[in-house]
Design a protein around this motif. Structure first.
Motif, PDB file in Angstrom:
ATOM      1  N   SER A 117       0.844  -1.208   0.000  1.00 58.92           N
ATOM      2  CA  SER A 117       0.000   0.000   0.000  1.00 58.92           C
ATOM      3  C   SER A 117       0.876   1.253   0.000  1.00 58.92           C
ATOM      4  N   GLN A 118       1.998   1.222   0.736  1.00 56.31           N
ATOM      5  CA  GLN A 118       2.912   2.381   0.699  1.00 56.31           C
ATOM      6  C   GLN A 118       3.447   2.575  -0.715  1.00 56.31           C
ATOM      7  N   HIS A 119       3.706   1.474  -1.362  1.00 57.69           N
ATOM      8  CA  HIS A 119       4.222   1.535  -2.730  1.00 57.69           C
ATOM      9  C   HIS A 119       3.147   2.138  -3.658  1.00 57.69           C
TER      10      HIS A 119
ATOM     11  N   SER B 234      -0.493   6.093   6.888  1.00 56.44           N
ATOM     12  CA  SER B 234       0.334   5.274   6.008  1.00 56.44           C
ATOM     13  C   SER B 234       1.335   6.163   5.273  1.00 56.44           C
ATOM     14  N   LYS B 235       2.546   5.650   5.115  1.00 53.04           N
ATOM     15  CA  LYS B 235       3.596   6.446   4.473  1.00 53.04           C
ATOM     16  C   LYS B 235       3.510   6.362   2.946  1.00 53.04           C
ATOM     17  N   TYR B 236       4.219   7.239   2.289  1.00 54.56           N
ATOM     18  CA  TYR B 236       4.524   7.129   0.858  1.00 54.56           C
ATOM     19  C   TYR B 236       5.977   7.574   0.728  1.00 54.56           C
ATOM     20  N   SER B 237       6.574   7.333  -0.442  1.00 46.36           N
ATOM     21  CA  SER B 237       8.018   7.560  -0.550  1.00 46.36           C
ATOM     22  C   SER B 237       8.395   9.016  -0.276  1.00 46.36           C
ATOM     23  N   SER B 238       9.441   9.158   0.535  1.00 44.70           N
ATOM     24  CA  SER B 238       9.985  10.464   0.909  1.00 44.70           C
ATOM     25  C   SER B 238      10.290  11.335  -0.313  1.00 44.70           C
ATOM     26  N   ILE B 239      10.662  10.703  -1.411  1.00 42.69           N
ATOM     27  CA  ILE B 239      11.154  11.444  -2.582  1.00 42.69           C
ATOM     28  C   ILE B 239      10.107  12.409  -3.156  1.00 42.69           C
TER      29      ILE B 239
ATOM     30  N   ALA C 257      19.858   0.338  10.595  1.00 45.03           N
ATOM     31  CA  ALA C 257      18.697   1.029  11.179  1.00 45.03           C
ATOM     32  C   ALA C 257      17.371   0.539  10.587  1.00 45.03           C
ATOM     33  N   SER C 258      17.426  -0.378   9.632  1.00 42.32           N
ATOM     34  CA  SER C 258      16.192  -0.838   8.965  1.00 42.32           C
ATOM     35  C   SER C 258      15.474  -1.850   9.862  1.00 42.32           C
ATOM     36  N   ILE C 259      14.287  -1.469  10.331  1.00 41.92           N
ATOM     37  CA  ILE C 259      13.603  -2.325  11.314  1.00 41.92           C
ATOM     38  C   ILE C 259      12.963  -3.562  10.669  1.00 41.92           C
ATOM     39  N   HIS C 260      12.606  -3.451   9.381  1.00 40.01           N
ATOM     40  CA  HIS C 260      11.862  -4.554   8.762  1.00 40.01           C
ATOM     41  C   HIS C 260      12.716  -5.525   7.954  1.00 40.01           C
ATOM     42  N   SER C 261      13.926  -5.070   7.561  1.00 40.62           N
ATOM     43  CA  SER C 261      14.684  -5.839   6.550  1.00 40.62           C
ATOM     44  C   SER C 261      14.923  -7.305   6.918  1.00 40.62           C
TER      45      SER C 261
ATOM     46  N   ILE D 270      10.410 -11.358   0.683  1.00 42.20           N
ATOM     47  CA  ILE D 270       9.709 -10.191   0.114  1.00 42.20           C
ATOM     48  C   ILE D 270      10.780  -9.264  -0.457  1.00 42.20           C
ATOM     49  N   LYS D 271      11.698  -8.902   0.404  1.00 43.89           N
ATOM     50  CA  LYS D 271      12.843  -8.100  -0.007  1.00 43.89           C
ATOM     51  C   LYS D 271      13.959  -9.075  -0.355  1.00 43.89           C
ATOM     52  N   ARG D 272      14.654  -8.846  -1.455  1.00 42.76           N
ATOM     53  CA  ARG D 272      15.727  -9.774  -1.848  1.00 42.76           C
ATOM     54  C   ARG D 272      17.108  -9.164  -1.664  1.00 42.76           C
TER      55      ARG D 272
ATOM     56  N   SER E  40      19.305  -5.820   0.264  1.00 39.83           N
ATOM     57  CA  SER E  40      19.145  -4.868   1.373  1.00 39.83           C
ATOM     58  C   SER E  40      19.167  -3.416   0.875  1.00 39.83           C
ATOM     59  N   ASN E  41      18.684  -2.500   1.735  1.00 40.18           N
ATOM     60  CA  ASN E  41      18.635  -1.073   1.380  1.00 40.18           C
ATOM     61  C   ASN E  41      20.014  -0.558   0.961  1.00 40.18           C
ATOM     62  N   ASP E  42      21.046  -0.871   1.767  1.00 42.53           N
ATOM     63  CA  ASP E  42      22.387  -0.350   1.463  1.00 42.53           C
ATOM     64  C   ASP E  42      22.953  -0.951   0.178  1.00 42.53           C
TER      65      ASP E  42
END
Ligand code: FAQ
Length: 334
Positions: free
Chosen positions: A59-61, A125-130, A224-228, A236-238, A240-242
């Motif tokens: 949904s955030q996406h 609900s969030k949406y992308s910061s960008i 710092a990623s709480i969900h990764s 779901i995520k394949r 990592s953020n970094d």
């Protein structure tokens, strides 16, 4: 489209293969599917936390795609030629379409579109910061296509392999369209960089404005990623953020050089030992501020969505009434 396998009598072949053993619990079957890299489908048992995480992320996406139409929409009436206007309109329409596929994918998990839209409009609900940054010049439209869509592709290609089938399938088409968007953005930048010195300076300023927000778009650092950890365990995520951020930087620096622009971060330097570009420190306090609702355009973006939702109320009412009358006619005819 997203729930085709629900219509198959007896379930999918994948499903029966994992349901053969009577002594297996739902959790065992779920875990076995993940281990075998099979997709989880809407009708399959899944842990409540997996479902909740997917609704949150998808949904955030979806919200990001819809709110993401606003910075570019700002330039539809001011695009420099008819051709650029037609391309921009098509791109913005694609983003709206991505939002719709994604809301549909999230609906397969049992949350309604209304609930998701309410969560966006109420700030839950969030949406992308960008999408909380402004687009003061035409070069910003080039920078969004080139950098923001470029970052989105980097993040979304691995999501095509996401363990949840409806999300993974939606991402395949979305990635194809984002690839066109990225090229049109680069083409705007290339045209500006080959133009007058003023046009090239405009392109440079847009690059400088968007660089750090785009680098932050990949999310907090891995530590710092709480969900990764959990979302990677669930497939779901394949990546990592970094790691995604690094891949994006490595792919983009040569493009900046090809455009003949100056690097937007003085610390960007090839590190032969690591085989990657090093970069300067990221200002995470700015990221936090934007996530907390205090970015340059947060209020404006939500106000625009609330207004669009209120002004569209009559369309939703008319569509519901039309559907009601159609059902009534069908019942009478039967
Ligand atoms: N903005 O533990 P993590 C596009 C939040 S589409 C805002 O690392 P996760 C197309 C995160 O939600 C762009 N919030 O979280 C386009 C969580 O908060 P919560 C959108 C962010 O989920 C182009 C908290 O921080 N793409 O651009 C951001 O594992 C041009 C902790 O973070 C997607 O949504 C952020 N940047 O990883 C359209 C892709 N980063 O929920 C128009 C799918 C993190 O606990 C024009 N999403 N947060 O309250 C993802 O891949 C992931 O959700 C991440 C975050 C990578 C965004």
């Amino acid at each position: 489209m997203y729930t085709q396998s629900m219509d198959l009598p007896g379930g999918t072949p994948e499903r029966s293969a994992f349901e053969g053993r009577e002594d297996r619990t739902d959790q065992d079957r779920f875990d076995a599917k993940l281990r075998a890299d099979h997709k989880i489908e809407a009708q399959d048992w899944m842990p409540a936390a997996y479902r909740k995480t997917l609704v949150r992320q998808i949904s955030q996406h979806a919200h990001s795609e819809v709110v993401g139409m606003l910075p570019e929409g700002n330039w539809v009436t001011r695009a420099p030629s008819l051709k650029r206007k037609a391309i921009l309109l098509a791109k913005i329409q694609d983003e709206g379409g991505h939002g719709l596929y994604l809301y549909s994918a999230a609906e397969t998990l049992g949350t309604s579109r209304e609930q998701m839209v309410d969560a966006l409009l109420s700030g839950q609900s969030k949406y992308s910061s960008i999408f909380n940054y402004p687009t003061p010049t035409w070069a910003d439209i080039g920078a969004i296509g080139w950098l923001v869509d470029g970052a989105a592709i980097m993040n979304q290609v691995p999501l095509c392999r996401c363990s949840y089938g409806p999300y993974a399938r939606a991402m395949i088409r979305i990635c194809k369209e984002e690839s066109f968007h990225q090229r049109q953005g680069f083409d705007i930048m290339l045209t500006l960089c080959r133009g007058t010195p003023e046009q090239k300076a405009m392109a440079q300023e847009a690059l400088n404005r968007w660089w750090w927000p785009v680098v932050m778009m990949f999310g907090p650092s891995d530590s710092a990623s709480i969900h990764s950890a959990q979302t990677m365990q669930w497939g779901i995520k394949r990546i990592s953020n970094d790691d995604l951020r690094q891949k994006f930087i490595d792919a983009t620096v040569p493009q900046i050089e090809l455009l003949g622009l100056d690097l937007p971060d003085p610390a960007l330097r090839w590190n032969a030992e690591r085989g990657h570009y090093d970069h300067g420190p990221i200002d995470w306090s700015e990221f936090k501020r934007v996530l907390d609702g205090d970015g340059p355009c947060n209020r404006e973006r939500i106000a625009a969505r609330v207004q669009a939702h209120e002004q569209g109320a009559w369309v939703r009412e008319a569509a519901l009434e039309h559907a009601r009358r159609q059902r009534e006619r069908q019942t009478k005819a039967a």
